[in-house]
Design a protein around this motif. Sequence first.
Motif, short mmCIF file in Angstrom:
data_model
loop_
_atom_site.label_atom_id
_atom_site.label_comp_id
_atom_site.label_asym_id
_atom_site.label_seq_id
_atom_site.Cartn_x
_atom_site.Cartn_y
_atom_site.Cartn_z
N ALA A 125 0.82 -1.21 0.00
CA ALA A 125 0.00 0.00 0.00
C ALA A 125 0.86 1.27 0.00
CB ALA A 125 -0.95 0.00 1.20
N LEU A 126 1.94 1.28 0.78
CA LEU A 126 2.80 2.46 0.82
C LEU A 126 3.53 2.64 -0.51
CD1 LEU A 126 4.09 4.88 2.18
CD2 LEU A 126 5.71 3.31 3.30
N VAL A 127 4.02 1.56 -1.09
CA VAL A 127 4.72 1.65 -2.38
C VAL A 127 3.76 2.14 -3.46
CG1 VAL A 127 5.88 0.32 -4.19
CG2 VAL A 127 6.50 -0.02 -1.78
N HIS A 128 2.55 1.58 -3.51
CA HIS A 128 1.56 2.02 -4.51
C HIS A 128 1.22 3.49 -4.35
CE1 HIS A 128 0.09 -2.39 -4.92
NE2 HIS A 128 1.13 -2.15 -5.70
N LYS A 129 1.04 3.94 -3.11
CA LYS A 129 0.73 5.35 -2.86
C LYS A 129 1.90 6.24 -3.27
CE LYS A 129 -2.49 7.03 -1.19
NZ LYS A 129 -3.70 7.62 -1.81
N ALA A 130 3.13 5.83 -2.95
CA ALA A 130 4.31 6.63 -3.28
C ALA A 130 4.53 6.76 -4.78
CB ALA A 130 5.55 6.02 -2.63
N LEU A 131 3.99 5.83 -5.56
CA LEU A 131 4.14 5.87 -7.01
C LEU A 131 2.88 6.39 -7.72
CD1 LEU A 131 6.04 2.50 -7.48
CD2 LEU A 131 6.99 4.82 -7.47
N SER A 132 1.90 6.80 -6.93
CA SER A 132 0.63 7.27 -7.51
C SER A 132 0.74 8.72 -7.98
CB SER A 132 -0.50 7.15 -6.49
OG SER A 132 -0.34 8.12 -5.46
N PRO A 133 0.03 9.09 -9.04
CA PRO A 133 0.07 10.49 -9.51
C PRO A 133 -0.25 11.53 -8.43
CG PRO A 133 -0.86 9.10 -11.21
CD PRO A 133 -0.70 8.23 -9.98
N LEU A 145 4.52 16.06 -4.32
CA LEU A 145 5.96 16.23 -4.16
C LEU A 145 6.46 17.33 -5.10
CD1 LEU A 145 7.50 12.65 -3.86
CD2 LEU A 145 7.32 14.38 -2.08
N ARG A 146 6.08 17.23 -6.37
CA ARG A 146 6.53 18.19 -7.39
C ARG A 146 6.08 19.61 -7.01
NH1 ARG A 146 9.04 20.72 -10.77
NH2 ARG A 146 8.67 20.85 -12.97
N ALA A 147 4.85 19.76 -6.59
CA ALA A 147 4.32 21.08 -6.22
C ALA A 147 5.02 21.67 -5.00
CB ALA A 147 2.82 20.98 -5.95
N ASN A 148 5.64 20.81 -4.18
CA ASN A 148 6.34 21.27 -2.98
C ASN A 148 7.85 21.36 -3.16
OD1 ASN A 148 4.44 21.65 -0.50
ND2 ASN A 148 3.60 19.98 -1.71
N GLY A 149 8.31 21.38 -4.41
CA GLY A 149 9.72 21.64 -4.69
C GLY A 149 10.61 20.42 -4.85
N TYR A 150 10.04 19.24 -4.78
CA TYR A 150 10.85 18.04 -4.96
C TYR A 150 11.02 17.75 -6.44
CZ TYR A 150 10.24 17.45 -0.01
OH TYR A 150 10.26 17.67 1.34
N ARG A 151 12.24 17.36 -6.82
CA ARG A 151 12.52 17.07 -8.22
C ARG A 151 12.97 15.63 -8.43
NH1 ARG A 151 9.68 20.52 -8.19
NH2 ARG A 151 9.91 22.62 -8.98
N SER A 152 13.19 14.90 -7.31
CA SER A 152 13.56 13.50 -7.44
C SER A 152 13.00 12.71 -6.25
CB SER A 152 15.07 13.33 -7.53
OG SER A 152 15.72 13.85 -6.40
N LEU A 153 12.72 11.45 -6.53
CA LEU A 153 12.17 10.53 -5.54
C LEU A 153 12.80 9.17 -5.75
CD1 LEU A 153 10.01 9.48 -3.45
CD2 LEU A 153 8.51 9.11 -5.42
N ASP A 154 13.31 8.59 -4.68
CA ASP A 154 13.73 7.20 -4.69
C ASP A 154 12.78 6.43 -3.79
OD1 ASP A 154 15.87 7.75 -6.32
OD2 ASP A 154 17.40 7.51 -4.76
N VAL A 155 12.35 5.27 -4.27
CA VAL A 155 11.47 4.39 -3.50
C VAL A 155 12.17 3.06 -3.32
CG1 VAL A 155 9.23 3.22 -3.41
CG2 VAL A 155 9.40 5.52 -4.42
N GLN A 156 12.50 2.73 -2.08
CA GLN A 156 13.06 1.43 -1.76
C GLN A 156 11.86 0.55 -1.44
OE1 GLN A 156 13.42 0.07 1.82
NE2 GLN A 156 13.83 -1.83 0.71
N CYS A 157 11.53 -0.37 -2.35
CA CYS A 157 10.26 -1.10 -2.25
C CYS A 157 10.37 -2.46 -1.57
CB CYS A 157 9.62 -1.24 -3.63
SG CYS A 157 10.49 -2.36 -4.75
N GLY A 158 11.58 -2.91 -1.23
CA GLY A 158 11.72 -4.21 -0.58
C GLY A 158 11.07 -5.30 -1.41
N ASN A 159 10.28 -6.13 -0.76
CA ASN A 159 9.59 -7.22 -1.45
C ASN A 159 8.18 -6.82 -1.88
OD1 ASN A 159 11.62 -9.25 -1.34
ND2 ASN A 159 11.22 -9.41 0.86
N SER A 160 7.85 -5.55 -1.82
CA SER A 160 6.52 -5.08 -2.18
C SER A 160 6.26 -5.27 -3.67
CB SER A 160 6.35 -3.61 -1.83
OG SER A 160 6.58 -3.40 -0.46
#
Length: 191
Positions: free
Chosen positions: A22-30, A36-51
């Motif tokens: 659920a957290l991985v799906h949410k983190a990759l959702s539009p 993130l983009r609207a708040n100044g972030y330009r990159s995101l790394d997601v460590q998804c483990g076995n998700s």
Amino acid sequence: MSESPRPPMHAFVTVGSTRFDALVHKALSPPFLDVLRANGYRSLDVQCGNSAFDPSAFDHPAPDHWHRSHNGLDVNVWRFKPSLKDDYERADLVVSHAGSGTIIDVLRLGKPLIVVPNPTLLDNHQEELSDALAGLGHLRSSTVADLPQAIENFDPSKLVPFPQFDGSRFRELLDEEMGFVERDHTRKNGH
């Protein structure tokens, strides 16, 4: 005099060694990526483990590593690394499952942290820990569903710095617990 633009910021999402789909799906959702983009972030790394997640929308530059761009936000997904310390240090914001090791590592580095307890775990001590540290002001706690709003309303300047580790205090507590030191000094005098 005008303000200089803020440098591009980097967010890091981690589920540690667990599976937290659920957290991985949410983190990759539009909606999450857009906030993130609207708040100044330009990159995101997601460590998804076995998700589980759908890698079909990603390039696959290396085994267990996926990449794509979302409206100017550079998104990388990978499963595991020997250490996450460099990722914590690089991040301007960490979003994490509520594993105690991860929480302590991130707070000791002084990084802004939003913790998302996994509600599918039995005897959810993650939520208790997350709520306690959020109550002390050290981090922000969120549910998966509320994560975009948590990012949007998050003000890291309001966080209370986490106290640095005091090894001598830990040793004192351990000595007391093991019976090497009298807890109640009145007992020595027979009172």
